[in-house]
Design a protein around this motif. Structure first.
Motif, PDB file in Angstrom:
ATOM      1  N   SER A   9       0.876  -1.142   0.052  1.00 15.44           N
ATOM      2  CA  SER A   9       0.060   0.049  -0.039  1.00 15.44           C
ATOM      3  C   SER A   9       0.764   1.179   0.002  1.00 15.44           C
ATOM      4  CB  SER A   9      -0.968   0.003   1.110  1.00 15.44           C
ATOM      5  OG  SER A   9      -0.255   0.027   2.495  1.00 15.44           O
ATOM      6  N   ARG A  10       2.269   1.187   0.109  1.00 18.50           N
ATOM      7  CA  ARG A  10       3.189   2.466   0.246  1.00 18.50           C
ATOM      8  C   ARG A  10       3.045   2.911  -1.039  1.00 18.50           C
ATOM      9  NH1 ARG A  10       7.029   3.966  -1.766  1.00 18.50           N
ATOM     10  NH2 ARG A  10       7.144   1.896  -2.702  1.00 18.50           N
ATOM     11  N   ARG A  11       2.792   4.369  -1.057  1.00 19.32           N
ATOM     12  CA  ARG A  11       3.129   5.253  -2.144  1.00 19.32           C
ATOM     13  C   ARG A  11       3.965   6.308  -1.972  1.00 19.32           C
ATOM     14  NH1 ARG A  11       1.051   1.146  -3.551  1.00 19.32           N
ATOM     15  NH2 ARG A  11      -0.809   0.748  -5.194  1.00 19.32           N
ATOM     16  N   SER A  12       4.266   7.005  -2.904  1.00 18.83           N
ATOM     17  CA  SER A  12       5.066   8.416  -3.220  1.00 18.83           C
ATOM     18  C   SER A  12       3.496   9.376  -2.987  1.00 18.83           C
ATOM     19  CB  SER A  12       5.593   8.841  -4.310  1.00 18.83           C
ATOM     20  OG  SER A  12       6.911   8.074  -4.173  1.00 18.83           O
ATOM     21  N   THR A  13       3.411  10.020  -1.975  1.00 16.69           N
ATOM     22  CA  THR A  13       2.282  10.867  -1.981  1.00 16.69           C
ATOM     23  C   THR A  13       2.766  12.575  -1.935  1.00 16.69           C
ATOM     24  OG1 THR A  13       1.191   9.225  -0.564  1.00 16.69           O
ATOM     25  CG2 THR A  13       0.245  11.415  -0.565  1.00 16.69           C
ATOM     26  N   TYR A  14       2.260  13.364  -2.880  1.00 19.31           N
ATOM     27  CA  TYR A  14       2.840  14.700  -2.809  1.00 19.31           C
ATOM     28  C   TYR A  14       2.043  15.780  -2.389  1.00 19.31           C
ATOM     29  CZ  TYR A  14       6.695  12.525  -5.478  1.00 19.31           C
ATOM     30  OH  TYR A  14       7.695  11.696  -5.795  1.00 19.31           O
ATOM     31  N   ARG A  15       0.648  15.497  -2.451  1.00 24.26           N
ATOM     32  CA  ARG A  15      -0.452  16.118  -1.945  1.00 24.26           C
ATOM     33  C   ARG A  15      -0.463  16.229  -0.457  1.00 24.26           C
ATOM     34  NH1 ARG A  15      -3.511  14.571  -6.418  1.00 24.26           N
ATOM     35  NH2 ARG A  15      -5.139  13.589  -4.956  1.00 24.26           N
ATOM     36  N   LEU A  16       0.470  16.972   0.317  1.00 23.13           N
ATOM     37  CA  LEU A  16       0.366  16.773   1.687  1.00 23.13           C
ATOM     38  C   LEU A  16       0.016  18.029   2.611  1.00 23.13           C
ATOM     39  CD1 LEU A  16       3.712  14.677   2.339  1.00 23.13           C
ATOM     40  CD2 LEU A  16       1.410  13.741   2.217  1.00 23.13           C
ATOM     41  N   THR A  17      -0.481  17.807   3.773  1.00 23.47           N
ATOM     42  CA  THR A  17      -0.910  19.068   4.459  1.00 23.47           C
ATOM     43  C   THR A  17      -0.148  19.082   5.771  1.00 23.47           C
ATOM     44  OG1 THR A  17      -2.511  17.782   5.916  1.00 23.47           O
ATOM     45  CG2 THR A  17      -3.249  18.738   3.873  1.00 23.47           C
ATOM     46  N   ASN A  18       0.076  20.444   6.451  1.00 23.98           N
ATOM     47  CA  ASN A  18       1.040  20.426   7.587  1.00 23.98           C
ATOM     48  C   ASN A  18       0.126  19.889   8.873  1.00 23.98           C
ATOM     49  OD1 ASN A  18      -1.274  22.534   7.834  1.00 23.98           O
ATOM     50  ND2 ASN A  18       0.274  24.029   8.461  1.00 23.98           N
ATOM     51  N   GLU A 185      -2.846   9.114  -5.083  1.00 26.98           N
ATOM     52  CA  GLU A 185      -3.006  10.230  -6.222  1.00 26.98           C
ATOM     53  C   GLU A 185      -3.146   9.468  -7.500  1.00 26.98           C
ATOM     54  OE1 GLU A 185       0.402  12.893  -5.477  1.00 26.98           O
ATOM     55  OE2 GLU A 185      -0.094  13.167  -3.595  1.00 26.98           O
ATOM     56  N   LYS A 186      -2.245   8.343  -7.692  1.00 24.87           N
ATOM     57  CA  LYS A 186      -2.607   7.415  -8.962  1.00 24.87           C
ATOM     58  C   LYS A 186      -2.107   6.024  -8.724  1.00 24.87           C
ATOM     59  CE  LYS A 186       2.133   8.615 -10.767  1.00 24.87           C
ATOM     60  NZ  LYS A 186       2.977   9.315 -11.701  1.00 24.87           N
ATOM     61  N   GLU A 187      -2.735   5.094  -9.654  1.00 27.56           N
ATOM     62  CA  GLU A 187      -2.177   3.661  -9.290  1.00 27.56           C
ATOM     63  C   GLU A 187      -0.813   3.561  -9.721  1.00 27.56           C
ATOM     64  OE1 GLU A 187      -3.919   1.455  -7.890  1.00 27.56           O
ATOM     65  OE2 GLU A 187      -5.481   3.024  -7.290  1.00 27.56           O
ATOM     66  N   LYS A 188      -0.299   2.609  -9.076  1.00 29.34           N
ATOM     67  CA  LYS A 188       1.061   2.621  -9.346  1.00 29.34           C
ATOM     68  C   LYS A 188       1.239   1.441 -10.696  1.00 29.34           C
ATOM     69  CE  LYS A 188       3.940   1.123  -6.096  1.00 29.34           C
ATOM     70  NZ  LYS A 188       4.520   0.537  -5.095  1.00 29.34           N
TER      71      LYS A 188
END
Length: 201
Positions: A9-18, A185-188
């Motif tokens: 399930s691990r992914r690169s996630t770029y839309r992150l909040t503080n 954010e998108k499927e790998k």
């Protein structure tokens, strides 16, 4: 969640909040656990980590923005500035280092294999990064891995701002925060494994 499910399930996630769904102490526990238990060549234990939260994290990516504005070609600056703004908007960063002093001591003890030690150090650092990334993801944080240590200015500022020992060599920056929205954010895309990337004899 099992270990293999967490890895899947691990992914690169770029839309992150503080924000963070877990307390800072839990994030520190995960980093401490990783540094304590991840493997290293000859048990040299050369991995080092610095955890930056909130304002300290933002200070790091202010340096990243400075690097983009002064070292990158003008044509690519707007895209990279937007990327750095996204990194800065997250909750924190784990700076990963390898301690050159510990590695030099290992080389002195094992002169016949000293040429391999930098490669083994890189392997161990990657394992540390992956364990922490997967564990944070499993706790509800999104992460992405950066390598702004391509810049001497970035490295020098990191050492200066947080008084990092000179023997610690910066390897990577693991950015984390609560994901914006739900779902990946998108499927790998996964290429075929059997017979192409894995051979069995």
């Amino acid at each position: 969640m099992s270990l293999l499910q967490a890895i899947q399930s691990r992914r690169s996630t770029y839309r992150l909040t503080n924000k963070s769904p877990i307390p800072d102490t839990r994030i520190q526990e995960i980093v401490n656990f990783t540094v304590r238990h991840a493997p290293s060549a000859f048990n040299v234990q050369s991995a080092r980590a610095v955890v930056l939260f909130r304002e300290q994290h933002e200070k790091l990516w202010d340096v990243g923005l400075q690097v983009i504005q002064t070292e990158m070609p003008p044509a690519v600056r707007p895209v990279l500035e937007t990327k750095v703004a996204g990194l800065r908007a997250a909750y924190g960063t784990v700076l990963w280092f390898e301690d050159g002093a510990a590695l030099d001591a290992l080389k002195d003890k094992n002169p016949a294999i000293q040429g391999l030690i930098p490669e083994w150090s890189a392997h161990s650092s990657g394992i540390h990064q992956f364990i922490t990334w997967t564990a944070l993801d499993n706790e509800g944080l999104g992460c992405n891995l950066q390598h702004y240590n391509f810049s001497t200015t970035f490295i020098e500022n990191v050492h200066k701002l947080w008084n990092i020992p000179s023997s610690w060599k910066l390897q990577a920056q693991l950015v984390f925060g609560q994901p914006e929205g739900s779902g990946p954010e998108k499927e790998k895309e996964i290429q075929p494994v059997e017979g192409e990337r894995v051979l069995v004899f």
